[in-house]
Scaffold this motif. Structure first.
Motif, PDB file in Angstrom:
ATOM      1  N   ALA A 125       5.996 -52.125  13.557  1.00 34.91           N
ATOM      2  CA  ALA A 125       6.705 -52.045  12.279  1.00 34.91           C
ATOM      3  C   ALA A 125       8.134 -51.535  12.475  1.00 34.91           C
ATOM      4  CB  ALA A 125       5.943 -51.134  11.319  1.00 34.91           C
ATOM      5  N   LEU A 126       8.290 -50.591  13.387  1.00 35.82           N
ATOM      6  CA  LEU A 126       9.635 -50.056  13.624  1.00 35.82           C
ATOM      7  C   LEU A 126      10.537 -51.069  14.311  1.00 35.82           C
ATOM      8  CD1 LEU A 126       8.486 -47.129  12.935  1.00 35.82           C
ATOM      9  CD2 LEU A 126      10.300 -46.373  14.460  1.00 35.82           C
ATOM     10  N   TYR A 143       8.291 -43.189  17.783  1.00 38.15           N
ATOM     11  CA  TYR A 143       8.962 -44.443  18.131  1.00 38.15           C
ATOM     12  C   TYR A 143      10.395 -44.494  17.632  1.00 38.15           C
ATOM     13  CZ  TYR A 143       4.830 -45.859  20.436  1.00 38.15           C
ATOM     14  OH  TYR A 143       3.808 -45.886  21.336  1.00 38.15           O
ATOM     15  N   ALA A 144      10.694 -43.749  16.570  1.00 29.68           N
ATOM     16  CA  ALA A 144      12.095 -43.673  16.130  1.00 29.68           C
ATOM     17  C   ALA A 144      12.922 -43.035  17.244  1.00 29.68           C
ATOM     18  CB  ALA A 144      12.202 -42.876  14.840  1.00 29.68           C
ATOM     19  N   ARG A 195      16.740 -44.501  17.034  1.00 24.67           N
ATOM     20  CA  ARG A 195      17.272 -44.770  15.699  1.00 24.67           C
ATOM     21  C   ARG A 195      16.767 -43.745  14.700  1.00 24.67           C
ATOM     22  NH1 ARG A 195      13.440 -49.533  13.600  1.00 24.67           N
ATOM     23  NH2 ARG A 195      13.939 -48.492  11.655  1.00 24.67           N
ATOM     24  N   GLY A 196      17.288 -43.838  13.481  1.00 21.12           N
ATOM     25  CA  GLY A 196      16.888 -42.896  12.442  1.00 21.12           C
ATOM     26  C   GLY A 196      15.416 -43.053  12.125  1.00 21.12           C
ATOM     27  N   ARG A 197      14.891 -42.012  11.496  1.00 21.02           N
ATOM     28  CA  ARG A 197      13.479 -42.009  11.230  1.00 21.02           C
ATOM     29  C   ARG A 197      13.207 -42.616   9.860  1.00 21.02           C
ATOM     30  NH1 ARG A 197       9.500 -36.893  11.457  1.00 21.02           N
ATOM     31  NH2 ARG A 197       7.895 -37.868  10.228  1.00 21.02           N
ATOM     32  N   PRO A 198      12.575 -43.803   9.803  1.00 24.61           N
ATOM     33  CA  PRO A 198      12.326 -44.406   8.495  1.00 24.61           C
ATOM     34  C   PRO A 198      11.180 -43.711   7.758  1.00 24.61           C
ATOM     35  CG  PRO A 198      11.385 -45.776  10.207  1.00 24.61           C
ATOM     36  CD  PRO A 198      12.051 -44.621  10.900  1.00 24.61           C
ATOM     37  N   THR A 199      11.130 -43.875   6.456  1.00 27.03           N
ATOM     38  CA  THR A 199       9.970 -43.408   5.700  1.00 27.03           C
ATOM     39  C   THR A 199       8.987 -44.569   5.630  1.00 27.03           C
ATOM     40  OG1 THR A 199      11.010 -44.137   3.669  1.00 27.03           O
ATOM     41  CG2 THR A 199      11.313 -41.821   4.279  1.00 27.03           C
TER      42      THR A 199
END
Ligand code: ATP
Ligand code: MG
Length: 455
Positions: free
Chosen positions: A369-370, A331-332, A337-341
């Protein structure tokens, strides 16, 4: 060869110096340690590509160091150096897993060759490990390396080669369609079509003509000829999803197709021979469907030649971090967009939730969540309330199956498995660290990892 990090262990400063100069000349970085203890500490704090150690040192000697490194999961090749006349101890070190030995005084050119070879080996090992880890994330489009999933991959590979009918059971969102597609793709029929048809989504009156096709004027509204799904799937695979939703008379017709390998379009009496494999799926309790007569027994036995049951996600919580990671990445990319942790707290909630909607539900939760959190980390506040409130770890123990609610042993095992996989996740799989975190011995940890099929 690119620059590598070599750990030199020797109690003689002069010897350290010679090796250091030589390794620098070869273009490598050098770390120095005067004894085994110091070397072990260094190797635990920085990545090491090669260890060169003296055999005889005060305190922890070379062999003991080698053993300690392996116990701590440090797999860098080890070259031992020893004085002439003590070849036996060098041989003993080799038996303990040293890569090679060098007798002192040594010839610089010969030593260079040994070092080069050891570093080349190290790279191959590392690449293998990378490939292994890639493979171990799952199989094909499947993510998950739990024992339960590996068993399913095995079944899929096994059944793919034949043309037997397959019945795939499992709760909603467990990956039944994914499994059906995987069977088709792994089968000799892969060049022909995979034709899915959802028996629950098509009005019962239309399902028959959808499957069989019809000739022009076969019934009111049949303005033109139509090719059915069975014909389309000729040479390939037809996937009958939610098969218990098919009306019993149509089930009888389906059975005839399976037996005679022929179809007739509605309103036509010309039979067309077809070669199809049938994969059926249901998220219903088939035994009950049989008792209630919504699934014909004769069809069931025909389909049930081979059954695959996709495990619910709550029975393989160790796959949750991998799946979460996979969907975060997916989904990032999709959202550009950047890949969250993901925070440990959030992950804990995900691992203790019962997932009635299984992988599909997890996927939706991650997507949400993203979208909600624009930051670098997904945290508890980005999760839906039902997951956060249900996820008191102990409360979720009651989740598995109503019948098990008071069974102590499965509940304790469920909790233990969850805590183990959390700990392993937190320390990126380092067993020594995980054991410390859990306050158990490494031996106990190994045993439990095996027992629960964790990785
Ligand atoms: N092991 C898995 N790894 C990665 N993705 C998965 C896995 N299992 C399921 N999915 C994904 O979850 C979603 C649901 O899977 P699928 O449609 O195969 O489930 P299903 O069992 O057919 O569900 P339903 O009974 O609701 O039709 C799909 O997007 C699928 O790609
Ligand atoms: Mg499905």
């Amino acid at each position: 060869m690119s620059k590598r990090q070599v750990l030199v262990v020797d109690d003689e400063p002069k010897m350290q110096r010679i090796l250091e100069i030589m390794l620098h000349k070869m273009g490598h970085d050098v770390l120095l340690a005067a004894d085994g203890q110091e070397a072990l500490k260094l190797a635990q704090s920085v990545p090491i590509d090669l260890v060169m150690t003296d055999l005889r040192m005060p305190g922890m000697d070379g062999v003991a160091l080698l053993t300690a490194l392996r116990e701590h999961g440090i797999e860098a090749p080890v070259i031992v150096l020893t004085a002439h006349g003590t070849v036996e101890s060098a041989v003993a070190a080799m038996k303990n897993g040293a890569y090679d030995y060098i007798l002192r005084p040594f010839d610089v050119d010969a030593v260079e060759i040994v070092i080069r070879r050891a570093l080349a080996l190290e790279r191959v090992q590392r690449e293998n490990q990378f490939l292994r880890e890639e493979v171990e994330k799952g199989w094909g489009e499947f993510i998950g390396r739990s024992a339960a999933m590996q068993q399913q991959y095995e079944f899929i590979r096994h059944v793919a080669n034949s043309s037997t009918s397959v019945l795939i059971l499992g709760e909603s969102g467990t990956g039944k369609e994914l499994a059906a597609r995987a069977i088709h793709r792994a089968s000799p029929r892969r060049e022909a079509l995979f034709v899915p048809i959802n028996c629950a989504a098509i009005p019962p009156d239309l399902l028959e003509s959808e499957l069989f096709g019809h000739s022009k004027g076969a019934f009111t509204g049949a303005f033109k000829e139509r090719v059915g799904k069975f014909e389309m799937a000729d040479g390939g695979t037809i996937f009958l999803d939610e098969v218990t939703e098919m009306r019993p008379p149509l089930q009888a017709k389906l059975l005839r197709v399976l037996q005679e390998k022929e179809v007739e379009r509605l309103g036509s009496n010309r039979s067309i021979s077809i070669d199809i494999r049938v994969i059926a799926a249901s998220n219903q309790d088939v035994r009950r469907a049989l008792q209630q007569g919504t699934l014909r027994e004769d069809l069931f036995y025909r389909l049930n030649v081979f059954t695959i049951t996709m495990p619910p996600l709550r029975d393989r919580v160790e796959d949750v971090p991998l799946l979460a990671d996979y969907f975060i990445e997916k989904y990032a990319v999709k959202l550009g967009r950047g890949r969250p942790t993901i925070s440990t707290a959030a992950l804990t909630h995900l691992q203790s939730y019962a997932w009635p909607g299984n992988v599909r539900e997890l996927e939706n939760v991650i997507e949400r969540a993203l979208v909600l959190g624009q930051g670098e980390q997904i945290d508890t506040r980005h999760l839906p309330p039902e997951i956060v409130s249900a996820a008191e770890p102990l409360a979720s123990l009651a989740a598995p199956a109503p019948a098990q609610r008071l069974a102590l042993i499965p509940a304790v095992e469920h909790l233990e498995k969850m805590l183990l996989s959390q700990a392993l996740q937190q320390v990126a799989g380092n067993k020594a660290k995980a054991a410390r975190l859990l306050d158990i011995s490494e031996r106990t940890l190994w045993y439990k990892i095996k027992k629960y099929g964790l990785s």
